[in-house]
Enzyme design. Sequence first.
Site, PDB file in Angstrom:
ATOM      1  N   GLY A   1       0.794  -1.220   0.000  1.00  0.00           N
ATOM      2  CA  GLY A   1       0.000   0.000   0.000  1.00  0.00           C
ATOM      3  C   GLY A   1       0.823   1.264   0.000  1.00  0.00           C
ATOM      4  O   GLY A   1       0.586   2.182  -0.797  1.00  0.00           O
TER       5      GLY A   1
ATOM      6  N   ASP B   1      10.700  -7.097  -0.863  1.00  0.00           N
ATOM      7  CA  ASP B   1       9.373  -7.666  -0.611  1.00  0.00           C
ATOM      8  C   ASP B   1       9.425  -9.152  -0.956  1.00  0.00           C
ATOM      9  O   ASP B   1      10.038  -9.526  -1.955  1.00  0.00           O
ATOM     10  CB  ASP B   1       8.312  -6.961  -1.465  1.00  0.00           C
TER      11      ASP B   1
ATOM     12  N   SER C   1      -7.236  -8.989  -2.642  1.00  0.00           N
ATOM     13  CA  SER C   1      -7.566  -8.004  -1.607  1.00  0.00           C
ATOM     14  C   SER C   1      -6.548  -6.864  -1.540  1.00  0.00           C
ATOM     15  O   SER C   1      -6.807  -5.845  -0.909  1.00  0.00           O
ATOM     16  CB  SER C   1      -7.666  -8.686  -0.241  1.00  0.00           C
TER      17      SER C   1
ATOM     18  N   GLN D   1      -7.285  -2.977  -3.771  1.00  0.00           N
ATOM     19  CA  GLN D   1      -8.061  -1.821  -3.324  1.00  0.00           C
ATOM     20  C   GLN D   1      -7.161  -0.647  -2.927  1.00  0.00           C
ATOM     21  O   GLN D   1      -7.586   0.486  -2.868  1.00  0.00           O
ATOM     22  CB  GLN D   1      -8.958  -2.282  -2.169  1.00  0.00           C
ATOM     23  N   ARG D   2      -5.867  -0.932  -2.723  1.00  0.00           N
ATOM     24  CA  ARG D   2      -4.961   0.134  -2.301  1.00  0.00           C
ATOM     25  C   ARG D   2      -3.576   0.026  -2.942  1.00  0.00           C
ATOM     26  O   ARG D   2      -2.849   1.030  -3.006  1.00  0.00           O
ATOM     27  CB  ARG D   2      -4.801   0.136  -0.772  1.00  0.00           C
TER      28      ARG D   2
ATOM     29  N   LYS E   1       5.206  -9.729  -6.135  1.00  0.00           N
ATOM     30  CA  LYS E   1       5.079  -8.273  -6.145  1.00  0.00           C
ATOM     31  C   LYS E   1       6.306  -7.615  -6.762  1.00  0.00           C
ATOM     32  O   LYS E   1       6.205  -6.538  -7.369  1.00  0.00           O
ATOM     33  CB  LYS E   1       4.843  -7.738  -4.730  1.00  0.00           C
TER      34      LYS E   1
ATOM     35  N   ASN F   1       4.924  -3.487   9.972  1.00  0.00           N
ATOM     36  CA  ASN F   1       5.109  -4.062  11.300  1.00  0.00           C
ATOM     37  C   ASN F   1       6.248  -3.356  12.026  1.00  0.00           C
ATOM     38  O   ASN F   1       7.175  -2.827  11.412  1.00  0.00           O
ATOM     39  CB  ASN F   1       5.379  -5.558  11.211  1.00  0.00           C
TER      40      ASN F   1
ATOM     41  N   CYS G   1      -4.023  -4.394   8.984  1.00  0.00           N
ATOM     42  CA  CYS G   1      -4.996  -3.907   8.000  1.00  0.00           C
ATOM     43  C   CYS G   1      -6.099  -4.942   7.778  1.00  0.00           C
ATOM     44  O   CYS G   1      -7.267  -4.593   7.612  1.00  0.00           O
ATOM     45  CB  CYS G   1      -4.297  -3.588   6.683  1.00  0.00           C
TER      46      CYS G   1
END
Length: 254
Positions: free
Chosen positions: A43, A64, A71, A74-75, A88, A133, A197
């Site tokens: 995000g 990453d 899901s 959305q961001r 990713k 985190n 989240c």
Amino acid sequence: MSQAPLAPDELERYARHIVLPEVGGAGQQALKRARVLVIGAGGLGSPIILYLAAAGVGTIGIADDDTVSLSNLQRQVLHGTADVGRSKLDSAADAVAAINPHVTVVPHALRLDMANGPAIVAGYDLVIDGSDNFATRYAMADLCEAAATPLVTAAVNRFSGSLTVLKPYETGADGRRNPGYRDLFPEAPPAGMVPSCAEAGILGVTTGVLGTLAASEAIKLICGMGEPLVGRFLMVDLLTMRIEEIRYRRPKTG
């Protein structure tokens, strides 16, 4: 330091930067030379990476180890529906290439920690932490302080977020060393105190706002312009559209 000549198409691409006196040709060359490590391609990392690429940051490292899920979309605007199930890092590299072919992406398929982090951080001029985190945030703060590397660190929660810049290895105008992450957060909250989240939800644009602000701070640091958020903790609440700032300092010793 040697200059990084801008090709004719780069001069056109970055024309709106170059006409800014605060950036100019020298600032754009600094962006081209810069090596920036982004922690997370989610995000926060999405707008950070997209805007760094568009700005012409020459090398963007991305750390990453996750894959794209439905899901996320959305961001996490770095990725699209066709990327679900992909790494990713692969999705991010494709997105960057589509925006700016002059940018090199260096993938780091891992979660950075105190063991593997020093060698990776050493290869970059600046780090932006968009992790989710506290363990990673503390580790990045310690790694960057040890390497004398500027750190832009951002966090989000539901409709709000925060941002600061850490350069604890330098001295401020008051003659005191700049504060570190533990001067702001002496210790992490107890486990389970701050919901994820997935548990609490997150308004997608919250990550867009904070990620864009983090990219802005990084560009300021690279170009040597403006007043970075060193010793300043910025808080943004999108529900009330309030922006507040807290100044914090390193405690006096002795």
